[in-house]
Design an enzyme around this catalytic site. Structure first.
Site, PDB file in Angstrom:
ATOM      1  N   ASP A  98     118.354  81.697  11.794  1.00 41.96           N
ATOM      2  CA  ASP A  98     117.109  81.026  11.437  1.00 41.96           C
ATOM      3  C   ASP A  98     117.237  80.591   9.971  1.00 41.96           C
ATOM      4  OD1 ASP A  98     114.365  80.261  11.492  1.00 41.96           O
ATOM      5  OD2 ASP A  98     113.847  82.163  10.559  1.00 41.96           O
ATOM      6  N   LYS A  99     116.354  79.707   9.530  1.00 43.75           N
ATOM      7  CA  LYS A  99     116.410  79.246   8.139  1.00 43.75           C
ATOM      8  C   LYS A  99     115.348  79.916   7.281  1.00 43.75           C
ATOM      9  CE  LYS A  99     114.386  75.626   6.580  1.00 43.75           C
ATOM     10  NZ  LYS A  99     113.688  76.145   5.388  1.00 43.75           N
TER      11      LYS A  99
ATOM     12  N   ARG B 144     117.073  69.945  -3.459  1.00 44.90           N
ATOM     13  CA  ARG B 144     116.347  68.940  -2.690  1.00 44.90           C
ATOM     14  C   ARG B 144     115.821  67.894  -3.669  1.00 44.90           C
ATOM     15  NH1 ARG B 144     112.528  72.136   1.499  1.00 44.90           N
ATOM     16  NH2 ARG B 144     112.046  69.984   2.006  1.00 44.90           N
TER      17      ARG B 144
ATOM     18  N   THR C 137     116.539  75.968  13.414  1.00 46.20           N
ATOM     19  CA  THR C 137     115.293  76.049  12.656  1.00 46.20           C
ATOM     20  C   THR C 137     114.224  75.174  13.277  1.00 46.20           C
ATOM     21  OG1 THR C 137     114.293  75.627  10.488  1.00 46.20           O
ATOM     22  CG2 THR C 137     116.143  74.242  11.102  1.00 46.20           C
TER      23      THR C 137
ATOM     24  N   ASP D 101     113.892  86.337  11.260  1.00 43.20           N
ATOM     25  CA  ASP D 101     112.880  87.254  10.728  1.00 43.20           C
ATOM     26  C   ASP D 101     111.493  87.033  11.308  1.00 43.20           C
ATOM     27  OD1 ASP D 101     111.502  85.716   7.779  1.00 43.20           O
ATOM     28  OD2 ASP D 101     112.471  84.756   9.486  1.00 43.20           O
TER      29      ASP D 101
ATOM     30  N   ASN E 116     109.282  83.733  16.223  1.00 42.13           N
ATOM     31  CA  ASN E 116     109.949  82.610  16.874  1.00 42.13           C
ATOM     32  C   ASN E 116     111.441  82.858  17.087  1.00 42.13           C
ATOM     33  OD1 ASN E 116     110.208  82.498  14.028  1.00 42.13           O
ATOM     34  ND2 ASN E 116     110.912  80.388  14.150  1.00 42.13           N
TER      35      ASN E 116
END
Length: 1196
Positions: free
Chosen positions: A426-427, A649, A730, A864, A867
């Protein structure tokens, strides 16, 4: 007042869309039909109509067992092990006269083994049960009647209940939003647990229920909701509500999902639509699976192989015995007179030789059972539990800040940690900290900001050099590689040229002023003033927006007030140097979306100028610049490339000034487009916005660090060098996922990207027409075409280029279909990195299953949030991060750690050790049991296959329990081929587990062959040495009891000394267990031999009177020991010297003192770098190669 002051701000009015206004479209016509049959009577959970539907309660469980299923399921788990079935069979036979030993000695070990395993399973499941109790006992306010609300546990909620959820609380079930603390009934929802996104979602109730804003409003409230049946789709909801004899359409805008959190809203009222197992988040999860490691499954195959050997030996023995029995009475003579064939009923009756052979076959099955090590299973259980304790107590995996150690929630999969081929991660919350930090910017072609990113810090540490940044004037600024933690959340900008208002002294302060003003205005954040400290905090839809607003505040432009029509700032006046209040009239907001990739606001300043302020991705912004607005374009692009290399980013900031006529024309078109209610509304809004967002003037660019967890780049780098593939799954948007890919070095400049999405003109045209069948057909064809194109690129590169595969959720749905998924997997396996964006929890689990089943290799999933539960359960190993998203992932995981960085040590150190220990332990177990079991076979052949064991009953029973098992357990717990430091220094060592070189069939059969050689040497040397000579001083020859004791002594010595040769890392405990096991044998002989002959039978005083005084007993033991160990010692010496394995090479490096030679170590480590390797080391190598090629081309 119990509900607090109601908020007046109409948040929905600052957006270009209109929340909550749905219409009855095609989907709503299905209500009442198949799949859309659910009927909920709101505020009437006890009504007869509700009762007959018998919807489930809100209790949720993640346990593997219940009280009713524990015994049958856990017994099934135990008897899935074929060896346990065999020992159950032989245990039953041991109660018959056929048994060569007592029934107690046969059945007791089995009961102990199965009982210990079931107790372990029960303890582990009880821990899960306690976590379930904690979640189910959370409290929420529920309507009890007459407008009264009171707290009740989540588990007591029923479908139709009206609940009141307060700020920062989780939703206890899937709720229909009825009203909120805002007048227009909107609320902010954080769905981090569901889709991994940190940005807040805006939900809005129907206008007809928005007035239900007091507890008392629900005294007479009644409504009927008809909607879709429970399903796993997080992003769809179709339904209608009958209220006051009117029917209103419902859509996902009104649905609040369980495990999402209410944010920035004082309270909401909602009706329970789906509860417990029917909620969408639970529908996305699967039942806790029964996981077994690959080694354990292979161990079953080895046991089958040993069964074949056992049955073959028993069959051969029974045939020979049958023939011998038939010929026992020949011409009245008894060949085997000592068996008394004339005085037997059936076992040795020459007239019933076939039956005697069959009965002997059953006896042999029991006698040769020592080929199958029953104590192997219980020993492995003990070892795995102790290994788990070491994992739990490893201080290098303890997260002091949150006081969270690593925790192995199940010990069944320890050795799998050393065989992981693919990590699916996961991200949000796993790779990142869920926080953004403004760290650098480029304004007017000048780069500002001396902050250091995690990626830069990791690369600097790898090179062993300080961080050096080139600044405008060419001077070097040496940065501390471990800077202090920023005191302001979201702001890690360090540059004395910009701080404290000093930017006014820069060459272009006018551009900087506009840049900062744009940061403070172009957003949708809402300021909140603390009543006590008067400090301003911001609630933003995304963490980047919050970071921009905070950066503007810290640099002199504080956004402090928003109304529906204005934005107010405290600005730093560059002329006076003082803070002044300025207000900007807010005219329009042009929202960000994934196709536009930009956001704009149109404002009017106090001087009457109309300004369009825009920020967006470089891919769409540079092409929109006016000819006179490109002054800083080249330098800004260079800076943005540097920022991307640092894993940041980036966004481009630009503006333009609008004339009143131009704005008036735009506003008319924009208002018309916004108010349209047809299928083309969104496209029309985008078209109008696109017209005005032209001829922009470039101001600069921002660089925000999507803050990675500590040590993530280093961890990914080491895992990549270990040959482990890393996939990111993700729920985030593609742009966000790509940025994180660069930040953690899964992506790098120069890596070719294969992007699969459905953003084609043909599909967009079909979507406008609304033909779902045609859309699906075209979408699938497009995905197949894109996969084929990507495969062609891979084939053409011939492995010389690194490729990254990036696919969105819609495309993934088609890629996972049965006739496409093999092509998709083939493409993905050929890529260096794989990123799946906008993935639903179900898709995450399906991708994990595809990789696991398609490659046949070990997969590890790490996440974590709730989902991630399906993914964690589907993978061979599920690792939960005990982070900020609750405990759902941890509750469903096999191992819990606090930070992603601990995965490095968990796999490369503990994983490698556990894999090697368990592999060596199993091989050694089969070796020692074959060495022991074949001596029984040889003796039975020597004794005419009469079923007579060579050893005393208690010798047989205690061989695996006392004399040889403890050294194996010590091997499984303490042995280390290389130290933890070298495991991390040479990550390629991990490939020994991935390639399974330590538990290959060659290695297993080699150990078995060694066992057969040992048994041959022991048996034949002992019998030939003792057969025809006097053994005692009185001239007595050797009997069964002396031969058995001598052979047994030799076996104990040989297998324990073989263990001493196999161990790489001696501890005091191993010395005690190995040499103590041998000493225990002699002490046992003394004690057991001193007992009454009724108890000790053939062992009565055999050692003290016969063996110990005889020199030949000691000489035979010494000679057999040396002879048995020579083959293994010779083989090991040749292999170590001429054909060393990777861990043996590292042992040589350590022994020869080359471990501190950086050049030599670099040369060894270079074997782990390939063109397709990811990580910052590979990124630095790729950049170095690019510079070399560039220099080569420039050199004439």
């Amino acid at each position: 007042m119990p509900n607090g002051r109601r908020r007046k701000l109409h948040i929905s009015k600052i957006y270009a869309f209109t929340c909550g206004k749905a219409s009855f479209k095609d989907d709503h016509s299905q209500i009442g039909g198949p799949g859309f049959s659910r009927v909920v009577f709101c505020n009437e959970p006890d009504s007869p109509d509700s009762a007959i539907r018998n919807y489930g309660g809100n209790y949720v469980r993640t346990t593997k067992y219940t009280l009713a299923t524990f015994f049958p399921k856990s017994l099934f788990e135990q008897f899935r092990r074929v060896a346990n079935m065999y020992f159950l069979f032989t245990g039953c036979l041991s109660f018959t006269p056929l048994a060569p030993y007592s029934a107690v000695s046969a059945i007791l070990p089995l009961l102990v083994v199965i009982g210990a395993s079931m107790v372990k399973e029960a303890i582990e499941d009880w821990r899960r049960k306690k976590q379930d109790i904690e979640v189910n006992n959370r409290k929420v306010k529920v309507h009890l009647g007459d407008g009264n609300f009171d707290y009740t546990e989540w588990r007591h909620l029923r479908v139709g209940d009206i609940v009141k959820v307060e700020k920062d609380s989780f939703f206890p079930a899937d709720l229909l939003l009825l009203s909120s603390s805002y007048e227009d009934a909107v609320c902010y929802v954080e769905t981090m647990n569901l889709d991994g996104e940190t940005n807040l979602k805006l939900k809005q109730a129907l206008e007809v229920t928005s007035g239900l804003n007091e507890d008392s409003s629900f005294r007479e409230f009644k409504a009927i909701v008809k909607c879709e049946d429970p399903n796993a789709s997080l992003y769809t909801f179709v339904g209608s509500m009958d209220f006051n004899e009117q029917q209103y359409p419902l859509n996902p805008q009104q649905l609040l999902l369980r495990d999402s959190k209410l944010r920035n809203t004082d309270y909401i009222y909602g009706a329970v639509i789906f509860a417990g197992q029917d909620t969408k988040v639970i529908q996305n999860s699967t039942d806790p699976p029964s996981k077994r490691s690959k080694i354990e499954r292979k161990m079953d195959k080895i046991v089958y192989f040993l069964f074949c050997i056992l049955f073959l030996l028993a069959f051969i023995g029974s045939i020979v015995f049958g023939i011998s029995t038939r010929e026992d009475l020949e011409n009245g003579w008894m060949k085997r007179w000592y068996l008394r064939p004339d005085d037997t009923t059936i076992y040795f009756d020459p007239k019933s030789a076939p039956i005697a052979a069959i009965l002997h076959f059953l006896t042999a099955l029991m006698l040769y059972s020592y080929l199958i090590p029953i104590s192997l299973y219980v020993s492995i259980e003990i070892v795995k539990v102790l290994q788990s304790i070491f994992i739990n107590q490893d201080l290098h995996m303890y997260y002091e800040e949150a006081d969270k150690p690593a925790r192995a929630r199940t010990s069944n999969l320890n050795e799998e940690l050393g065989q992981v081929d693919t990590i699916l991660s996961d991200k949000t919350g796993t790779l990142t900290c869920n926080s953004m930090e403004f760290i650098k910017c480029s304004v007017a072609g000048t780069a500002y900001g001396r902050g250091v990113t995690e990626v830069e810090r990791a690369m600097a540490r790898r090179k062993g050099s300080p961080l050096v940044h080139d600044v405008e004037n060419g001077e070097d600024d040496i940065e501390d590689p471990a800077p202090k933690k920023p005191s302001i959340k979201g702001f890690n900008f360090k540059d004395e040229r910009m701080m404290d208002g000093k930017w006014v002294n820069e060459p272009r302060p006018d551009v900087i002023q506009k840049f900062l003003c744009l940061l403070a205005i172009c957003h949708t954040a809402i300021p909140e003033v603390d009543d006590v400290t008067r400090k301003i905090s911001y609630e933003a839809e995304s963490p980047d927006e919050a970071a921009f607003v905070i950066a503007a505040r810290e640099l002199g432009f504080e956004f402090y007030k928003r109304t529906q029509t204005s934005i107010s700032l405290h600005e730093l006046d560059p002329v006076s140097g003082k803070q002044v209040e300025r207000s900007y009239k807010l005219l329009n907001i042009l929202e960000f979306n994934s196709s536009r990739k930009r956001m704009s606001v149109i404002v009017q300043n106090e001087e009457g100028k109309i300004l369009l302020l825009c920020k967006g991705a470089d891919s769409v912004m540079f092409e929109r610049l006016a000819k006179n607005g490109m002054e800083f374009e080249e330098r800004t692009r260079d800076h943005m490339n540097d920022y991307a290399d640092a894993g940041l980013r980036t966004l481009v900031l630009a503006y333009r000034e609008l004339s009143e006529d131009e704005y008036k024309e735009f506003n008319e078109e924009f208002t018309e487009a916004k108010n349209s209610v047809n299928a083309y509304r969104d496209e029309r809004v985008d078209e109008v916005a696109d017209k005005i967002e032209r001829d922009l003037i470039l101001l600069g660019a921002t660089a925000v660090e999507d803050k990675l967890q500590n040590g993530v780049p280093e961890c990914i780098d080491k895992l990549a060098q270990a040959g482990i593939k890393i996939w990111v799954l993700t729920g985030d948007k593609m742009e966000t996922a790509i940025n994180i890919g660069f930040a953690c070095s899964l992506l790098r400049q120069g890596m070719k990207q294969i992007i699969i999405n459905l953003e084609t003109p043909v599909i967009k045209a079909l979507e406008k027409e609304g033909d779902k069948i045609a859309i699906a057909k075209e979408s699938k064809a497009s995905v197949i075409h894109q996969i084929s194109e990507g495969q062609a690129q891979l084939t053409a590169s011939n492995g010389n280029d690194a490729y990254a595969l990036i696919i969105d959720g819609k495309s993934l749905a088609y890629a996972l279909e049965d006739d496409v998924k093999s092509k998709f997997l083939h493409l993905a396996i050929g890529c260096a990195s794989v990123i799946c964006c906008r993935s639903s929890p179900k898709q995450k689990a399906l991708v994990t299953r595809l990789v696991k089943n398609g490659t046949g290799k070990t997969t590890l999933a790490i996440g974590d949030g709730a989902n991630d539960v399906g993914m964690l359960q589907e993978a061979d190993i599920g690792v939960g991060i005990s982070g900020v998203e609750g405990m759902q992932a941890v509750m469903s995981s096999d191992i819990a750690i606090a930070q992603f960085q601990f995965l490095e040590r968990l796999l490369l150190v503990h994983g490698h050790w556990c894999y090697r220990r368990i592999s060596s332990m199993i091989c050694y177990f089969f070796y020692k049991n074959i060495a022991f079991g074949f001596t029984l076979f040889f003796f039975e052949a020597y004794a005419s296959f009469s079923g007579q064991p060579a050893y005393n009953d208690w010798y047989l029973s205690l061989y695996n329990v006392f004399f040889t098992s403890l050294p194996v357990i010590a091997l499984g717990v303490f042995d280390q081929d290389v130290s933890a430091r070298f495991c991390l220094k040479f990550p390629l060592l991990y490939q020994e587990g991935v390639q399974n070189v330590l538990f290959s069939w060659f290695r297993i059969l080699s150990w078995m062959f060694n066992g057969v050689c040992t048994s041959i040497i022991v048996f034949f040397f002992c019998t030939r040495a003792l057969e025809h000579q006097a053994f005692r001083k009185g001239g007595e020859v050797v009997g069964l009891e002396i031969l058995g004791t001598t052979m047994y002594t030799c076996v104990v010595w040989v297998v324990n000394c073989q263990m001493a040769l196999s161990v790489s890392y001696f501890t005091l405990i191993q010395h005690i267990f190995i040499w103590g096991g041998i000493m225990l044998w002699y002490l046992f002989l003394l004690a057991y031999g001193a007992m009454s002959p009724i108890i000790s039978t053939t062992a009565y005083k055999v050692f003290i009177e016969a063996c110990a005084p005889a020199p030949s007993y000691w000489l035979v033991t010494l000679f057999v020991l040396i002879s048995s160990l020579i083959p293994y010692f010779t083989y090991s010496a040749i292999q170590m010297r001429f054909f060393p394995m990777y861990h043996e090479m590292i042992q040589w490096i350590r022994l020869e003192g080359q471990s501190e030679d950086p050049e030599f170590c670099h040369m060894v480590r270079q074997r782990s770098l390939r063109p397709t390797t990811v990580g910052y080391t590979a990124r630095a190598e790729a950049k170095r190669n690019r510079l070399k090629q560039k220099h080569h081309h420039q050199t004439p």
